[in-house]
Scaffold this active site. Structure first.
Site, PDB file in Angstrom:
ATOM      1  N   ASP A 248     -56.458   2.047  -0.872  1.00 42.42           N
ATOM      2  CA  ASP A 248     -55.552   0.912  -1.095  1.00 42.42           C
ATOM      3  C   ASP A 248     -55.537  -0.029   0.085  1.00 42.42           C
ATOM      4  O   ASP A 248     -55.953   0.347   1.175  1.00 42.42           O
ATOM      5  CB  ASP A 248     -54.127   1.451  -1.165  1.00 42.42           C
ATOM      6  CG  ASP A 248     -53.748   1.893  -2.542  1.00 42.42           C
ATOM      7  OD1 ASP A 248     -52.587   2.259  -2.694  1.00 42.42           O
ATOM      8  OD2 ASP A 248     -54.598   1.858  -3.445  1.00 42.42           O
ATOM      9  N   LYS A 270     -54.278  -3.220  -3.861  1.00 43.72           N
ATOM     10  CA  LYS A 270     -53.423  -4.091  -4.675  1.00 43.72           C
ATOM     11  C   LYS A 270     -52.638  -4.995  -3.753  1.00 43.72           C
ATOM     12  O   LYS A 270     -52.205  -4.600  -2.693  1.00 43.72           O
ATOM     13  CB  LYS A 270     -52.414  -3.246  -5.451  1.00 43.72           C
ATOM     14  CG  LYS A 270     -53.035  -2.302  -6.380  1.00 43.72           C
ATOM     15  CD  LYS A 270     -51.959  -1.775  -7.274  1.00 43.72           C
ATOM     16  CE  LYS A 270     -52.316  -0.391  -7.764  1.00 43.72           C
ATOM     17  NZ  LYS A 270     -51.634   0.652  -7.067  1.00 43.72           N
ATOM     18  N   MET A 383     -41.123  -2.644  -0.869  1.00 39.82           N
ATOM     19  CA  MET A 383     -41.575  -3.871  -1.541  1.00 39.82           C
ATOM     20  C   MET A 383     -40.417  -4.855  -1.683  1.00 39.82           C
ATOM     21  O   MET A 383     -40.272  -5.508  -2.713  1.00 39.82           O
ATOM     22  CB  MET A 383     -42.143  -3.538  -2.935  1.00 39.82           C
ATOM     23  CG  MET A 383     -43.305  -2.564  -2.887  1.00 39.82           C
ATOM     24  SD  MET A 383     -43.772  -1.904  -4.497  1.00 39.82           S
ATOM     25  CE  MET A 383     -42.536  -0.644  -4.783  1.00 39.82           C
TER      26      MET A 383
HETATM   27  N1  SAH Z   1     -46.418   5.263  -1.467  1.00 37.00           N
HETATM   28  C1  SAH Z   1     -45.955   4.435  -0.366  1.00 37.00           C
HETATM   29  C2  SAH Z   1     -45.196   3.218  -0.811  1.00 37.00           C
HETATM   30  C3  SAH Z   1     -46.003   2.230  -1.577  1.00 37.00           C
HETATM   31  S1  SAH Z   1     -45.057   0.808  -2.018  1.00 37.00           S
HETATM   32  C4  SAH Z   1     -45.092   5.292   0.564  1.00 37.00           C
HETATM   33  O1  SAH Z   1     -44.730   6.427   0.205  1.00 37.00           O
HETATM   34  O2  SAH Z   1     -44.798   4.834   1.669  1.00 37.00           O
HETATM   35  C5  SAH Z   1     -45.474  -0.298  -0.741  1.00 37.00           C
HETATM   36  C6  SAH Z   1     -44.307  -0.593   0.154  1.00 37.00           C
HETATM   37  O3  SAH Z   1     -44.124   0.453   1.080  1.00 37.00           O
HETATM   38  C7  SAH Z   1     -44.464  -1.817   1.024  1.00 37.00           C
HETATM   39  O4  SAH Z   1     -44.143  -2.979   0.314  1.00 37.00           O
HETATM   40  C8  SAH Z   1     -43.478  -1.554   2.130  1.00 37.00           C
HETATM   41  O5  SAH Z   1     -42.188  -1.843   1.728  1.00 37.00           O
HETATM   42  C9  SAH Z   1     -43.578  -0.053   2.285  1.00 37.00           C
HETATM   43  N2  SAH Z   1     -44.473   0.331   3.389  1.00 37.00           N
HETATM   44  C10 SAH Z   1     -45.550   1.106   3.319  1.00 37.00           C
HETATM   45  N3  SAH Z   1     -46.088   1.314   4.525  1.00 37.00           N
HETATM   46  C11 SAH Z   1     -45.313   0.647   5.396  1.00 37.00           C
HETATM   47  C12 SAH Z   1     -45.337   0.457   6.820  1.00 37.00           C
HETATM   48  N4  SAH Z   1     -46.269   1.030   7.581  1.00 37.00           N
HETATM   49  N5  SAH Z   1     -44.371  -0.296   7.371  1.00 37.00           N
HETATM   50  C13 SAH Z   1     -43.419  -0.846   6.618  1.00 37.00           C
HETATM   51  N6  SAH Z   1     -43.350  -0.710   5.293  1.00 37.00           N
HETATM   52  C14 SAH Z   1     -44.281   0.022   4.679  1.00 37.00           C
END
Ligand code: SAH
Length: 464
Positions: A248, A270, A383
């Protein structure tokens, strides 16, 4: 080679330990684990050691050491802090030709204890010949991380089928080739993934000559929030054995670097509405690759089961009977909170935490606002950047105080991490002012105030 490594079968044999303190206890534990019967001699013996002696069916002798204590013993350990006594025990044992170990005195030893990685029946011993035990222990720690704790089960599996395989291949070379395939292929994968019955079934089929055509497998792996150091051992191991990696946008380049060098890398990232590949095509691609016999890592940011569509992808695999396993990852909420110094729960501030999607459907977030306004609940929005003005507005409208502390964490856990704190009232303004961009996590609640005391990670140091 100063010492020849040998593995000593002590089951039911008597071992003498001279000394009743902490060090004697540590050595006695190992000896009891190997099934020996303990004889411990010391004027004083600690309670824990006494219990251990009883459990081993052994005896405690509450007095000073005498030479006759050696009678009937196959191994002698001197573990007292009395150097002349230790030397005496060593001399007596050598006189009788019985192996002896004196703790912390290699020159008095005929045998020494290695650092041990125990994956029974598989056991790995590391020794520096007594010169640098700390070095041996560090090497052991590295080995511990390479070899999964369930590795011993592979040896157990082999033991159960050894005779059958021997009957099938009288020739040693053929046998070796057979086991090499087993230990490096899908059968070992099943066993290591905790599916022992399936591993046995496949192994039996292989022996019977009706093994199914090689199907591949899909590993749905959580890559964590960004810092490669936050990967799990299992994630790393599977990344290093996969033939293809589908990843991703959220997966950091440094993490991708840890995949097997010659693995094919396929970007299926995405970006909000602009999907590089529609979800159903990703699902189909996973199925196709596995059917070609490939081992496929589907690498996802954070945890695959938290806003990761991991469920949808493996539903498709399950429908096609393709083996898969899921490796959890550190989700953005845990990673970002830890690296920003914001505990998600705290006895004084928050009794619960809620992970919420801030993704807008048709330009509005359709969330159960009334459930989100309790002051003792921490909210974490994934998000949430685009919808942030609406989110803050709705929370305030439904009764959460406009002064509620809130934080934005951009690229959390990475060297680019930036953190901005404010309140529900001014959070959207901070986004504009500091040009905050995705990926950003939003944390709302009293706990955000703890950051003043608990921040420890520097990141990009552009925080307010
Ligand atoms: N499966 C992922 C989430 C995917 S949705 C998890 O468990 O973390 C994607 C969202 O995750 C982004 O829009 C943001 O809000 C958050 N996100 C993921 N990695 C991040 C990071 N390193 N710093 C801040 N937000 C993050």
């Amino acid at each position: 080679m100063e010492f020849l490594p040998l593995f000593h079968n002590l089951r039911g044999a008597r071992v003498l330990v001279v000394g009743g303190g902490e060090i004697a206890l540590r050595k006695s534990r190992l000896i009891a684990d190997a099934g020996a019967v303990l004889r411990v001699v010391a004027p004083d013996i600690g309670t824990e050691l006494r219990e251990l002696i009883d459990r081993s069916g052994g005896e405690q002798i509450l007095r000073g050491y005498t030479e006759s204590d050696l009678n009937g013993c196959v191994l002698i350990i001197a573990a007292t802090d009395d150097e002349p006594l230790n030397a005496q025990v060593s001399a007596d044992a050598r006189q009788r030709g019985v192996p002896v170990n004196v703790v912390d005195a290699p020159s008095l030893c005929s045998v020494i204890f290695p650092a041990i990685v125990d994956r029974s029946p598989l056991v790995i011993a590391v020794s520096s010949g007594g010169d640098a035990p700390v070095l041996a222990r560090l090497i052991r720690a590295k080995i511990e991380t390479w070899i999964p704790p369930t590795y011993g089960h592979l040896a157990g599996l082999a033991a159960r089928f050894r005779h059958q395989v021997k009957g099938l291949f009288p020739n040693v070379q053929q046998r070796r080739a057979f086991w090499e395939e087993v230990f490096q292929g899908p059968i070992a994968d099943r066993q290591l993934a905790g599916q022992g019955a399936e591993a046995e079934r496949l192994l039996q089929a292989k022996i019977d000559g009706d093994a199914p055509a090689a199907t591949g497998e899909v590993y749905l792996v959580g890559a964590g929030p960004g810092d490669p150091d936050l990967l799990t051992f299992r994630a790393l191991r599977l990344m290093q054995q996969a033939d293809v990696v589908l990843y991703d946008r959220l997966v950091a380049p440094a993490i991708l670097e840890l995949c097997r060098r010659d693995a094919d890398r396929v970007y299926v990232g995405k970006q909000r509405a602009d999907h590089a590949l529609p979800q159903d095509q990703i699902n189909q691609q996973l199925v196709d690759l596995a059917k070609q016999g490939k081992r496929v890592v589907r690498l996802k940011g954070g945890d695959p089961f938290i806003f990761g569509r991991g469920g949808e992808e493996i539903e498709e695999l399950a429908a096609h009977g393709i083996p898969f396993q899921v490796v959890p990852g550190i989700t953005a909420a845990s990673g970002c909170a830890a690296y920003a110094g914001i505990p998600l729960t705290h006895r004084d501030h928050a009794q619960s935490v809620r992970f919420v999607t801030g993704h807008l459907k048709n330009g509005t977030t359709d969330l159960p606002w009334k459930d989100l306004v309790s002051p003792s609940q921490t909210l974490v929005f994934y998000m949430g950047l685009i919808g942030l003005p609406i989110i803050c507005d709705e929370l305030i409208k439904h009764g959460r105080s406009a002064d509620t502390p809130a934080a934005l964490i951009q690229q959390g856990t990475t060297v680019h991490q930036r953190v901005f704190t404010g309140t529900l009232a001014n959070l959207p303004q901070l986004v504009a002012e500091h040009e905050v961009h995705a990926p950003t996590l939003v944390i709302v609640g009293e706990v955000v105030t703890l950051r003043d005391k608990l921040a420890w990670f520097e990141g990009a140091q552009a925080s307010v």
